[in-house]
Design a protein around this motif. Structure first.
Motif, PDB file in Angstrom:
ATOM      1  N   GLY A 114       0.802  -1.209   0.000  1.00 37.57           N
ATOM      2  CA  GLY A 114       0.000   0.000   0.000  1.00 37.57           C
ATOM      3  C   GLY A 114       0.835   1.258   0.000  1.00 37.57           C
ATOM      4  N   VAL A 115       2.073   1.174   0.479  1.00 40.77           N
ATOM      5  CA  VAL A 115       3.034   2.272   0.402  1.00 40.77           C
ATOM      6  C   VAL A 115       4.358   1.684  -0.055  1.00 40.77           C
ATOM      7  CG1 VAL A 115       1.922   3.645   2.207  1.00 40.77           C
ATOM      8  CG2 VAL A 115       3.760   2.071   2.820  1.00 40.77           C
ATOM      9  N   ASN A 116       5.229   2.536  -0.580  1.00 45.67           N
ATOM     10  CA  ASN A 116       6.535   2.084  -1.061  1.00 45.67           C
ATOM     11  C   ASN A 116       7.415   1.650   0.104  1.00 45.67           C
ATOM     12  OD1 ASN A 116       6.721   1.987  -3.813  1.00 45.67           O
ATOM     13  ND2 ASN A 116       7.622   4.014  -4.059  1.00 45.67           N
ATOM     14  N   ASN A 117       7.752   0.364   0.145  1.00 42.52           N
ATOM     15  CA  ASN A 117       8.718  -0.182   1.081  1.00 42.52           C
ATOM     16  C   ASN A 117       9.907  -0.737   0.307  1.00 42.52           C
ATOM     17  OD1 ASN A 117       8.103  -0.491   4.178  1.00 42.52           O
ATOM     18  ND2 ASN A 117       6.112  -0.618   3.148  1.00 42.52           N
ATOM     19  N   ILE A 131      11.611  -5.785   3.604  1.00 39.15           N
ATOM     20  CA  ILE A 131      12.545  -5.614   4.727  1.00 39.15           C
ATOM     21  C   ILE A 131      12.297  -4.323   5.498  1.00 39.15           C
ATOM     22  CG2 ILE A 131      14.345  -7.032   3.682  1.00 39.15           C
ATOM     23  CD1 ILE A 131      15.783  -4.361   3.006  1.00 39.15           C
ATOM     24  N   THR A 132      11.370  -3.480   5.048  1.00 34.97           N
ATOM     25  CA  THR A 132      10.916  -2.360   5.864  1.00 34.97           C
ATOM     26  C   THR A 132       9.405  -2.440   5.985  1.00 34.97           C
ATOM     27  OG1 THR A 132      10.668  -0.838   3.981  1.00 34.97           O
ATOM     28  CG2 THR A 132      12.805  -0.865   5.111  1.00 34.97           C
ATOM     29  N   ASP A 133       8.895  -1.828   7.029  1.00 34.85           N
ATOM     30  CA  ASP A 133       7.456  -1.782   7.242  1.00 34.85           C
ATOM     31  C   ASP A 133       7.111  -0.373   7.710  1.00 34.85           C
ATOM     32  OD1 ASP A 133       4.816  -2.359   7.545  1.00 34.85           O
ATOM     33  OD2 ASP A 133       5.048  -3.548   9.375  1.00 34.85           O
ATOM     34  N   VAL A 134       7.129   0.560   6.745  1.00 37.26           N
ATOM     35  CA  VAL A 134       6.902   1.963   7.069  1.00 37.26           C
ATOM     36  C   VAL A 134       5.516   2.372   6.605  1.00 37.26           C
ATOM     37  CG1 VAL A 134       9.360   2.517   6.977  1.00 37.26           C
ATOM     38  CG2 VAL A 134       7.982   2.696   4.881  1.00 37.26           C
ATOM     39  N   LYS A 135       5.020   3.467   7.155  1.00 40.42           N
ATOM     40  CA  LYS A 135       3.659   3.886   6.804  1.00 40.42           C
ATOM     41  C   LYS A 135       3.625   5.035   5.812  1.00 40.42           C
ATOM     42  CE  LYS A 135       2.966   6.981  10.795  1.00 40.42           C
ATOM     43  NZ  LYS A 135       2.113   7.222  11.983  1.00 40.42           N
ATOM     44  N   ASN A 136       4.783   5.647   5.523  1.00 43.70           N
ATOM     45  CA  ASN A 136       4.892   6.652   4.467  1.00 43.70           C
ATOM     46  C   ASN A 136       5.730   6.095   3.334  1.00 43.70           C
ATOM     47  OD1 ASN A 136       3.515   8.282   6.217  1.00 43.70           O
ATOM     48  ND2 ASN A 136       5.176   9.740   6.566  1.00 43.70           N
ATOM     49  N   PHE A 152      17.764   5.839   2.756  1.00 47.10           N
ATOM     50  CA  PHE A 152      16.548   6.129   1.996  1.00 47.10           C
ATOM     51  C   PHE A 152      15.944   7.451   2.453  1.00 47.10           C
ATOM     52  CE2 PHE A 152      15.028   3.464   5.521  1.00 47.10           C
ATOM     53  CZ  PHE A 152      13.880   4.111   5.965  1.00 47.10           C
ATOM     54  N   VAL A 153      15.066   8.000   1.618  1.00 46.75           N
ATOM     55  CA  VAL A 153      14.382   9.256   1.908  1.00 46.75           C
ATOM     56  C   VAL A 153      12.895   8.978   2.084  1.00 46.75           C
ATOM     57  CG1 VAL A 153      13.755  11.532   0.996  1.00 46.75           C
ATOM     58  CG2 VAL A 153      16.089  10.689   0.732  1.00 46.75           C
ATOM     59  N   MET A 154      12.339   9.532   3.153  1.00 48.68           N
ATOM     60  CA  MET A 154      10.920   9.366   3.468  1.00 48.68           C
ATOM     61  C   MET A 154      10.498  10.542   4.333  1.00 48.68           C
ATOM     62  SD  MET A 154       9.148   6.183   5.586  1.00 48.68           S
ATOM     63  CE  MET A 154       9.971   6.622   7.121  1.00 48.68           C
ATOM     64  N   THR A 155       9.264  10.987   4.195  1.00 44.90           N
ATOM     65  CA  THR A 155       8.758  12.025   5.084  1.00 44.90           C
ATOM     66  C   THR A 155       8.614  11.474   6.498  1.00 44.90           C
ATOM     67  OG1 THR A 155       6.491  11.477   4.425  1.00 44.90           O
ATOM     68  CG2 THR A 155       7.559  13.327   3.289  1.00 44.90           C
ATOM     69  N   ASP A 156       8.550  12.373   7.447  1.00 42.70           N
ATOM     70  CA  ASP A 156       8.518  12.000   8.867  1.00 42.70           C
ATOM     71  C   ASP A 156       7.174  11.363   9.216  1.00 42.70           C
ATOM     72  OD1 ASP A 156       8.663  11.843  11.622  1.00 42.70           O
ATOM     73  OD2 ASP A 156       9.644  13.787  11.836  1.00 42.70           O
TER      74      ASP A 156
END
Length: 675
Positions: A114-117, A131-136, A152-156
């Motif tokens: 659902g989001v780019n991991n 290997i990541t489980d981020v929400k953004n 990597f770059v991701m918003t907070d």
């Protein structure tokens, strides 16, 4: 309008809008190009040598029209193009595949959750694992040289958005480090820029940051806020991953800095630096700064003053860079000792030699780590994109893929470079495509096709892949097509770009109309059957041209600006204002003189206005204003707004409809002109 926004966005995705279909019938059996057939051609992306220099990894991009989705497949082959195997099956979710430095693993982005991991797969094949489980969304990533970490770059994700819209409260891009565990199943994620008052730049994706050779530092570009104009003020910093210590570098000037890269020996950081205040005409040079601190060192100027540092030579004695060079990108080597650059390859005036043309965020040229070979994604106007491999010296590329073999024998109109002089005697160049069934002595209709930017350019690319234009289909229907690199276009030097400043809507239209006159004077074009289409700034020029002349029998502006005053308040770029010489608050008369909307009473040309409803570059209100004004003065006009579409990206079915609509509009008015 702005070509740079396209670059940003498909860094900005820069996986690129890619157009290809499962072949429902053998393309070789087709007698002529259509928009539908053009969509079957594949684009290639993300090209790289394996760390042992024995294999190639690249993406094959296609479209599933029935499913209305774009697909990417990643494959691995040997350097001859044989023994090809699929590493990642075609998917709408995957992008940006990269080898680990030890060659054991390939990491990639996937939005399957659902989001780019970040996901990984063993280089030999198998099943991908998240290997990541981020929400953004993770917008880009880059392996560390020791294969133990990924930046990597991701918003907070902890940002609390206000409950009302407030442009001064925004989420910031952060630079993160993923420290992998031994099992390659994940690891610790560290926010390396936590609590900093800047946002990490993400124009050009992972090209905005780079690891040191010892995997202990990351250099990156940052800006005050994520606004569309703010990246033009980007600066550089280095963060130490062990301590989190952050140091701003190259601080002798506050001019725009970007594309930083550590040298393999760890001694230098190369980057680009504007020589003065940022200019939308683009002007910069490459600089060095010692990695352990010190003053900036200037390298020699490149030919066009528009170098993009690509990668260091393995001996750290030179930097390879890419630069717009007339009708292609060329590839150069810049010595670090101050010597003059050397062209490695690139044939800006020879349309028969496979050249480079793709977005900068996706690697489309790669030099092997032993500095012996180079691989490119090459194409010409009549040869579709394929992988080519060559010794670095001498450069003699051999084709190493057959991704588009189905199209090798589909006929296509002859294409050549032509030159003429504009009204002020400036030499202008265009790419001129003949009717597929051209007969000497006959005159044919002409479609003038205008690129975006203005700081863009038309290139020697495969005609069926021209984004937003049915170039090959027009040729198949026996039109001439003229693509003009008008004033402001990249690839022709500083003066040519900067001639447009203050003369926006003057010298560019003179370049275009003198090119039309040149083709008529050659005895090739029927002056009673002229048509004009353009996208982004090309759409702006299309709308402007029809307020200045009624020579064209039909026009098709796509995502073009029409009211520069309202534009300044509704989009995030001030590029047009810059070309006009300043804001309308200080320059109102020029805005009134040059905005198409204020000259709409002059229009007699049937006009099809089109654009994406989600466009935040040229808001759809620009199109609505022009369309309604055209209708008020009695012009045959039609407006089409495409849902789910922005300035650069359309769902496949709507993209096909856009191509078909312009073609049908032109055909309809060609028939009327012929009566």
């Amino acid at each position: 309008m702005k070509q740079i926004k396209a670059t940003a966005r498909i860094c900005i995705s820069f996986a690129v809008l890619v157009f290809a279909l499962p072949l429902t019938q053998h393309a070789n059996a087709q007698s002529q190009w259509t928009p539908e057939l053009s969509l079957q051609v594949k684009r290639l992306s993300d090209l790289s040598f394996s760390p042992d220099n024995k294999s190639l990894l690249y993406g094959i991009n296609s479209v599933d029209l029935d499913g209305d989705i774009y697909l990417t497949e990643f494959v691995v082959s040997d350097l001859s193009g044989k023994n090809i195997r699929t590493l990642l099956a075609p998917s709408a979710h995957i992008s940006s595949a990269q080898w680990s430095a030890d060659g054991k693993t390939v990491a990639y982005l996937s939005s399957e959750s659902g989001v780019n991991n970040i996901w990984m797969i063993d280089a030999g094949g198998g099943k991908g694992r998240r290997i990541t489980d981020v929400k953004n969304d993770i917008s880009s990533f880059q392996w560390a040289p020791d294969s133990q970490s990924i930046a990597f770059v991701m918003t907070d994700p902890d940002f609390n958005a206000p409950d009302v819209q407030d442009p001064e409260i925004f989420n910031k891009n952060r630079l993160w480090q993923l420290k992998l565990d031994d099992a390659r199943t994940g690891g610790q994620i560290i926010n390396l820029t936590k609590d900093q008052d800047f946002t990490v730049s993400d124009w050009a994706g992972s090209w905005a940051y780079d690891w040191s050779a010892d995997s202990r530092k990351i250099v990156f570009a940052y800006q005050d806020d994520p606004g569309l104009d703010a990246w033009t003020k980007a600066q550089l910093a280095v963060v130490e991953t062990d301590t989190g210590s952050l140091t701003k570098i190259a601080t002798e000037n506050d001019r725009w800095k970007y594309f930083p890269k550590f040298s393999p020996d760890g001694k230098w950081i190369v980057f680009i630096n504007a020589p003065g205040a940022f200019k939308w005409s683009f002007l910069w040079d490459m600089k060095l700064v010692p990695a352990d601190g010190g003053s900036m060192i200037s390298l020699a100027s490149s030919n066009r003053r528009l170098p993009f540092p690509w990668q260091w030579a393995s001996d750290s004695k030179s930097i390879y860079y890419v630069e717009n060079d007339r009708a292609t990108y060329s590839f150069f080597s810049m010595p670090v000792d101050g010597g003059a650059p050397e062209r490695v390859f690139g044939s800006p005036s020879d349309l028969d030699v496979p050249g480079l043309n793709t977005y900068l965020v996706s690697s489309f040229v790669d030099v092997s780590s032993d500095n012996e070979k180079v691989a490119i994604i090459g194409q010409t106007y009549n040869k579709p994109p394929e992988i080519y491999v060559s010794d670095l010296k001498p450069f003699s590329p051999e084709k190493a893929s057959d991704a588009n073999a189905a199209f090798y024998d589909v006929p296509i109109g002859k294409t050549q470079l032509i030159e003429w002089h504009s009204l002020d005697n400036t030499k202008v160049e265009g790419i001129f495509t003949y009717p597929q069934n051209f007969v000497d002595g006959q005159r044919y209709p002409l479609v003038v096709q205008l690129h975006g930017g203005p700081n863009g350019a038309d290139f020697n690319e495969y005609l069926p892949l021209m984004k937003f234009f049915s170039t090959a289909a027009y040729s198949a229907k026996d039109y001439f097509v003229l693509r003009i690199n008008y004033r402001g276009s990249l690839g022709y030097g500083k003066k040519f770009r900067e001639d447009l400043i203050g003369k926006f809507g003057v010298v560019d239209i003179q370049d275009i109309m003198s090119g039309v006159a040149h083709t008529i004077n050659l005895g090739l074009v029927d002056p009673e059957q002229l048509f004009v289409i353009g996208q982004s700034n090309g759409g702006t020029l299309t709308s402007w041209i029809i307020t200045q002349t009624d020579m064209f029998k039909a026009a098709c502006p796509i995502a073009g600006e029409t009211d520069y005053i309202s534009l300044e308040g509704t989009n995030g770029y001030f590029q047009t204002s810059w070309y006009l010489g300043g804001s309308f608050t200080d320059n109102l008369q020029r805005f009134l003189e040059r905005s198409p909307i204020f000259h709409v009473k002059n229009v007699r040309t049937p006009t099809l206005v089109q654009g994406g409803l989600l466009d935040d570059n040229v808001p759809h209100t620009q199109l609505q204003e022009f369309y309604r004004a055209l209708k008020r003065v009695g012009v045959d006009a039609h407006l089409v707004g495409y849902p789910g579409s922005d300035h650069d990206e359309y769902p496949p079915k709507l993209y096909l409809r856009l191509l078909q609509s312009c073609l049908e509009w032109t055909d309809r008015h060609r028939a009327s002109a012929g009566k």
